[in-house]
Enzyme design. Sequence first.
Site, PDB file in Angstrom:
ATOM      1  N   TYR A  25      -2.321  -0.063  10.368  1.00  0.00           N
ATOM      2  CA  TYR A  25      -2.394  -0.534   8.984  1.00  0.00           C
ATOM      3  C   TYR A  25      -1.119  -0.143   8.238  1.00  0.00           C
ATOM      4  O   TYR A  25      -0.512  -0.966   7.545  1.00  0.00           O
ATOM      5  CB  TYR A  25      -3.617   0.069   8.295  1.00  0.00           C
ATOM      6  CG  TYR A  25      -3.738  -0.301   6.834  1.00  0.00           C
ATOM      7  CD1 TYR A  25      -4.250  -1.525   6.448  1.00  0.00           C
ATOM      8  CD2 TYR A  25      -3.325   0.586   5.834  1.00  0.00           C
ATOM      9  CE1 TYR A  25      -4.352  -1.877   5.107  1.00  0.00           C
ATOM     10  CE2 TYR A  25      -3.421   0.255   4.490  1.00  0.00           C
ATOM     11  CZ  TYR A  25      -3.934  -0.984   4.137  1.00  0.00           C
ATOM     12  OH  TYR A  25      -4.029  -1.323   2.811  1.00  0.00           O
ATOM     13  N   SER A  79       0.843  -1.194   0.000  1.00  0.00           N
ATOM     14  CA  SER A  79       0.000   0.000   0.000  1.00  0.00           C
ATOM     15  C   SER A  79       0.875   1.241   0.000  1.00  0.00           C
ATOM     16  O   SER A  79       1.993   1.236   0.537  1.00  0.00           O
ATOM     17  CB  SER A  79      -0.901   0.022   1.236  1.00  0.00           C
ATOM     18  OG  SER A  79      -1.584   1.268   1.353  1.00  0.00           O
TER      19      SER A  79
END
Length: 237
Positions: A142, A129
């Site tokens: 995250y 990501s």
Amino acid sequence: MTTALITGATSGIGRAMAVALSEAGYDVYAMGRNEAALKRLQGEHPRIVPVAMDVTDRDGLEALLADLVVDVLINNAGMMPPLGNFADMKVADIDTTLEVNLSAAILLTRLVVPQMRERRSGHIVFTGSSAAHAAFPNVAVYSATKAAIAGFAAALRADLSPYGIRVTELVPGRVETQLYSAILDTEARAAMYAGNVAVQPEDVAKMVIALLALPASADVTRLDIMPTRPTTQSGSK
């Protein structure tokens, strides 16, 4: 390479990659928790073998890999915990995020790489990501898991490249998937994807097909794919 194992294949990027690989001639083992969704996927694409399993099921993973030859491993499964300041985050959400996004990917990779090393070939792909490479609020854990995946992928490449095994970190920005479906309402998700400028799962899948088609002597170590018109440096929104 003929066989691909993809985690998180019931929707979004994972599903798109499973379809694209199947259409490219791979025998695809599509793993996910939603058995009904996997069966529908198999009905549409007969080369896809559904594997209804939680990626954190260690015994299940070991049993699956006991006899399965994997040429391409795509560690795609992931989850987004509730958005918010880290100081308010529940410990249970921290544990789950670490287990799903990081520990499970490392374990599955450990189960697969010995056979690849023995054959001296293979390709391991991680869905990372942009949150691993650019800081923004409300996603601290995250981001930590995706940054850890980036570091793991780089070090893994150093371990495995002498055996002809390729390792790629995918770094998508804003992609229109179900990642936020459990933590944002319909109105918020609509606002997030307004203007139809987000990257689509099929876009990422096309990039995967392209990098797998490269000669064995070439390895795309990190592949960033961002919206053409991002409003932040990370391409996240």
